[in-house]
Structures are given as structure tokens and as C-alpha cells.
Design a protein around this motif. Structure first.
Motif, PDB file in Angstrom:
ATOM      1  N   ARG A  85      -9.852   7.079  -7.168  1.00 20.62           N
ATOM      2  CA  ARG A  85     -10.482   7.866  -6.093  1.00 20.62           C
ATOM      3  C   ARG A  85      -9.652   9.100  -5.756  1.00 20.62           C
ATOM      4  O   ARG A  85     -10.187  10.196  -5.552  1.00 20.62           O
ATOM      5  N   ALA A  86      -8.333   8.927  -5.693  1.00 18.87           N
ATOM      6  CA  ALA A  86      -7.448  10.059  -5.375  1.00 18.87           C
ATOM      7  C   ALA A  86      -7.499  11.118  -6.473  1.00 18.87           C
ATOM      8  O   ALA A  86      -7.552  12.324  -6.185  1.00 18.87           O
ATOM      9  N   PHE A 104       2.017   1.761  -3.440  1.00 23.21           N
ATOM     10  CA  PHE A 104       0.875   2.302  -4.182  1.00 23.21           C
ATOM     11  C   PHE A 104       0.809   3.819  -4.001  1.00 23.21           C
ATOM     12  O   PHE A 104       0.624   4.565  -4.961  1.00 23.21           O
ATOM     13  N   GLU A 105       0.932   4.252  -2.745  1.00 28.17           N
ATOM     14  CA  GLU A 105       0.788   5.672  -2.444  1.00 28.17           C
ATOM     15  C   GLU A 105       1.808   6.515  -3.199  1.00 28.17           C
ATOM     16  O   GLU A 105       1.487   7.618  -3.658  1.00 28.17           O
ATOM     17  N   ASP A 111     -10.895  12.893  -6.342  1.00 27.00           N
ATOM     18  CA  ASP A 111     -10.924  13.816  -5.204  1.00 27.00           C
ATOM     19  C   ASP A 111     -10.208  15.116  -5.540  1.00 27.00           C
ATOM     20  O   ASP A 111     -10.679  16.207  -5.212  1.00 27.00           O
ATOM     21  N   ASP A 132       0.822  -1.208   0.000  1.00 24.20           N
ATOM     22  CA  ASP A 132       0.000   0.000   0.000  1.00 24.20           C
ATOM     23  C   ASP A 132       0.858   1.262   0.000  1.00 24.20           C
ATOM     24  O   ASP A 132       0.511   2.262  -0.640  1.00 24.20           O
ATOM     25  N   ASP A 147      -8.341   1.310  -8.187  1.00 25.45           N
ATOM     26  CA  ASP A 147      -9.447   1.871  -7.414  1.00 25.45           C
ATOM     27  C   ASP A 147      -8.967   3.036  -6.552  1.00 25.45           C
ATOM     28  O   ASP A 147      -9.573   4.112  -6.538  1.00 25.45           O
ATOM     29  N   ARG A 148      -7.847   2.830  -5.869  1.00 28.65           N
ATOM     30  CA  ARG A 148      -7.326   3.894  -5.011  1.00 28.65           C
ATOM     31  C   ARG A 148      -6.836   5.076  -5.836  1.00 28.65           C
ATOM     32  O   ARG A 148      -7.021   6.232  -5.455  1.00 28.65           O
ATOM     33  N   TYR A 203     -15.778   9.240 -11.276  1.00 22.64           N
ATOM     34  CA  TYR A 203     -15.153   7.956 -10.948  1.00 22.64           C
ATOM     35  C   TYR A 203     -15.329   6.964 -12.099  1.00 22.64           C
ATOM     36  O   TYR A 203     -14.363   6.346 -12.563  1.00 22.64           O
ATOM     37  N   ILE A 206       0.485   6.790  -6.723  1.00 16.80           N
ATOM     38  CA  ILE A 206      -0.754   7.574  -6.731  1.00 16.80           C
ATOM     39  C   ILE A 206      -0.440   9.055  -6.497  1.00 16.80           C
ATOM     40  O   ILE A 206      -0.992   9.932  -7.181  1.00 16.80           O
ATOM     41  N   ARG A 222      -7.002  -3.158  -6.911  1.00 18.16           N
ATOM     42  CA  ARG A 222      -6.897  -2.366  -5.680  1.00 18.16           C
ATOM     43  C   ARG A 222      -6.158  -1.058  -5.953  1.00 18.16           C
ATOM     44  O   ARG A 222      -6.552   0.012  -5.498  1.00 18.16           O
ATOM     45  N   PHE A 223      -5.074  -1.144  -6.712  1.00 21.26           N
ATOM     46  CA  PHE A 223      -4.277   0.033  -7.045  1.00 21.26           C
ATOM     47  C   PHE A 223      -5.103   1.027  -7.876  1.00 21.26           C
ATOM     48  O   PHE A 223      -5.147   2.220  -7.571  1.00 21.26           O
TER      49      PHE A 223
END
Length: 199
Positions: free
Chosen positions: A134-135, A68-69, A138, A65, A130-131, A164, A72, A127-128
Motif C-alpha cells: 500500500r505504501a 515494519f515502518e 501510494d 508495527d 500488505d502495508r 496493488y 517500509i 500484514r507487513f
């Protein structure tokens, strides 16, 4: 003298040790891919026990994660730069520049991204994405959408949800059909969002 390394390991500050673990994880993922790296290998690279890794991170997914960050954050920063540099009122150019930015990030080459594209990592990839979506949405909502709303009436309901679906769909389309013309992608965005290109 064998106690010297242990003493130096114990004397490290928690933040420093955590940063070492994250850095080693990044290196190993870049060298070998996500699926092939174990917590044991990370511990060996850092020169600590597996138990110490678990002291900082509950499991391997928590380390993934963090990686990922990084990716992202890079993508969201690119969205922020695009928003800051776009020419107010020139929606068509902004859309073309946005499509170019998305293409650049989707086709950037590194072992981590390539590894996520393998079928055995489909769960991680989803998962990647999706995050990431969303980021990005946002960020778009508090920058581009608000700026557009000051000059135009937004013709869609459920703005966040529509963005989205749109961003997720564009990622899927560009990945599966990389030769799709930029003008087609721009038209999809324009039609989906009912954008006013008048001013």
C-alpha cells in the motif's frame, strides 16, 4: 545509593524513553527474531518494568508495527530514488531498473526479514507485505503514475487497485520463483499496465 538508577530512569524524557524501547526492540528482533522476543525481554533490555513498556505501547504488536515502518520507509525511499533517477520516456529501462530495485529489497538479508519468512510468522508476513505494498503504491501514484499520465493515456481503470494487485503479485512471484527472468517480470508489468513504450 540504590535509588540513583530509579531516579535516573524516572528523570528521562518520554520521547527519550520511548526511543530506548524502540531501539531495544529492534536489537532484540535482529538478534533473536520476532517470534522469540517478549515484552518482558524488551523491558529487561531497557532496564524498566513491563508496565512502563505498556505505558508507551498498548501491546507487542504496536512495537512490531514500528519495526515494519522502518523497513517500509526504506522501501518507499528506494522507490522515490528510482523515480527521481529514471530517464523520462525510457519506459523499458525504467521497468528493468524497477525490477532490480524490487529484487534487491526482497532478497536483502537481515534477521527480521528472514524471521518473517518462517511459516509460524505467516500472519505477520502478510500484514507487513500488505502495508508495504500500500505504501509503495501510494508513492507510485503521486510520482511515476502522474508523470506517465502527463505524456501518455493510461489504458487501465482502477489504477490504484491494479497497481496493488501487480506489486503484490510481483512480490509473490519473485519470492516463490527467484530465478524468474527480469524480462519476464518486465513483460508482466508492461502487459498488466498496457504501457506505451513508443516515446
Amino acid at each position: 545509593m540504590s535509588s540513583t538508577p530509579a531516579t535516573s530512569r524516572l528523570s528521562k524524557q518520554p520521547d527519550e524513553r520511548r526511543d530506548e524501547i524502540v531501539a531495544a526492540t529492534r536489537q532484540l528482533f535482529a538478534e533473536r527474531g520476532v517470534a522469540k522476543v517478549s515484552v518482558t525481554e524488551i523491558a529487561k533490555r531497557v532496564g524498566v518494568t513491563r508496565g512502563l513498556i505498556y505505558h508507551y505501547f498498548p501491546d507487542r504488536d504496536a512495537l512490531i508495527d514500528l519495526i515494519f515502518e522502518d523497513h517500509i520507509d526504506e522501501f518507499v525511499e528506494a522507490v522515490s530514488r528510482w523515480d527521481a533517477e529514471r530517464e523520462a520516456g525510457n519506459v523499458e529501462k525504467a521497468l528493468l531498473d524497477c525490477v532490480a530495485m524490487f529484487r534487491h529489497h526482497l532478497h536483502a538479508k537481515d534477521m527480521f526479514r528472514e524471521d518473517l519468512g518462517h511459516p509460524e510468522n505467516a500472519g505477520l508476513y502478510n500484514r507487513f507485505v500488505d502495508r508495504a505494498v500500500r505504501a509503495v503504491v501510494d508513492r507510485l501514484r503521486v510520482t511515476t503514475v502522474e508523470a506517465y499520465a502527463r505524456a501518455h493515456h493510461i489504458e487501465i481503470d482502477h489504477v490504484g487497485e491494479v497497481f496493488y494487485v501487480l506489486v503484490y503479485g510481483l512480490i509473490g512471484l519473485v519470492r516463490s520463483s527467484p530465478d524468474t527472468d527480469d524480462q519476464v517480470l518486465v513483460a508482466i508489468v508492461r502487459q498488466t499496465l498496457h504501457l506505451d513504450l513508443g516515446n
